[in-house]
Design a protein around this motif. Sequence first.
Motif, mmCIF file in Angstrom:
data_model
loop_
_atom_site.group_PDB
_atom_site.id
_atom_site.type_symbol
_atom_site.label_atom_id
_atom_site.label_comp_id
_atom_site.label_asym_id
_atom_site.label_seq_id
_atom_site.Cartn_x
_atom_site.Cartn_y
_atom_site.Cartn_z
ATOM 1 N N UNK A 115 -94.067 -24.884 20.687
ATOM 2 C CA UNK A 115 -92.767 -24.777 19.990
ATOM 3 C C UNK A 115 -92.292 -26.032 19.434
ATOM 4 N N UNK A 116 -92.292 -27.036 20.134
ATOM 5 C CA UNK A 116 -91.952 -28.507 19.743
ATOM 6 C C UNK A 116 -92.752 -28.888 18.593
ATOM 7 N N UNK A 121 -93.386 -29.271 12.470
ATOM 8 C CA UNK A 121 -94.185 -29.017 11.271
ATOM 9 C C UNK A 121 -93.219 -28.325 10.457
ATOM 10 N N UNK A 122 -92.057 -27.465 10.835
ATOM 11 C CA UNK A 122 -91.130 -26.684 10.110
ATOM 12 C C UNK A 122 -90.289 -27.784 9.438
ATOM 13 N N UNK A 123 -90.004 -28.846 10.158
ATOM 14 C CA UNK A 123 -89.079 -29.732 9.371
ATOM 15 C C UNK A 123 -89.606 -30.307 8.380
ATOM 16 N N UNK A 124 -91.027 -30.322 8.295
ATOM 17 C CA UNK A 124 -91.458 -30.739 6.869
ATOM 18 C C UNK A 124 -91.284 -29.964 5.778
ATOM 19 N N UNK A 125 -91.101 -28.617 5.994
ATOM 20 C CA UNK A 125 -90.799 -27.557 4.866
ATOM 21 C C UNK A 125 -89.776 -27.997 4.169
#
Length: 158
Positions: A115-116, A121-125
């Motif tokens: 999850x971390x 990775x989600x922050x990159x979006x």
Amino acid sequence: MQAKPRQPATPEQALWAMDQLIATHLVGQHEIAQQVGLNVTDLTCFAFVIEAGENLLTAGELADRVHVTTGAMTGILNRLERAGYITRRPDPADRRRVRVAALPDALARTREIYDPYYARITELFADYTPEEIAVLHDWFRRANAVAAGYLEEYCRTD
């Protein structure tokens, strides 16, 4: 959101960046597998079990996805079961087959690790517009299909 300016890149540069990402991911998978007491193939199988969710996979379906024999899959499932990651359930439609389910504690332990990473990775979006994310999604799906097709062709044993 407006697209951020990006440096131009050639297909060769993009391919190199993809290769670097895959290599880093492979090394990470090996290290994570060691930390949780599994090998990479077992961890990969467990990931497929997680991905299936309530649509439990059969041992044969897992063997196909990981490109191993059903005999090898039996050994993988034995190890995952002994390690407390999965349970086998009889297939309600065919009692000769088993379906594989993730155990809740193992799922929780795995999420603590991944999850971390997925959050980062989600922050990159956030740096991409919805249209750019759609292109990334399309490219990943299509590249996965190309990779799976190539592996099927290249690794075919018949």
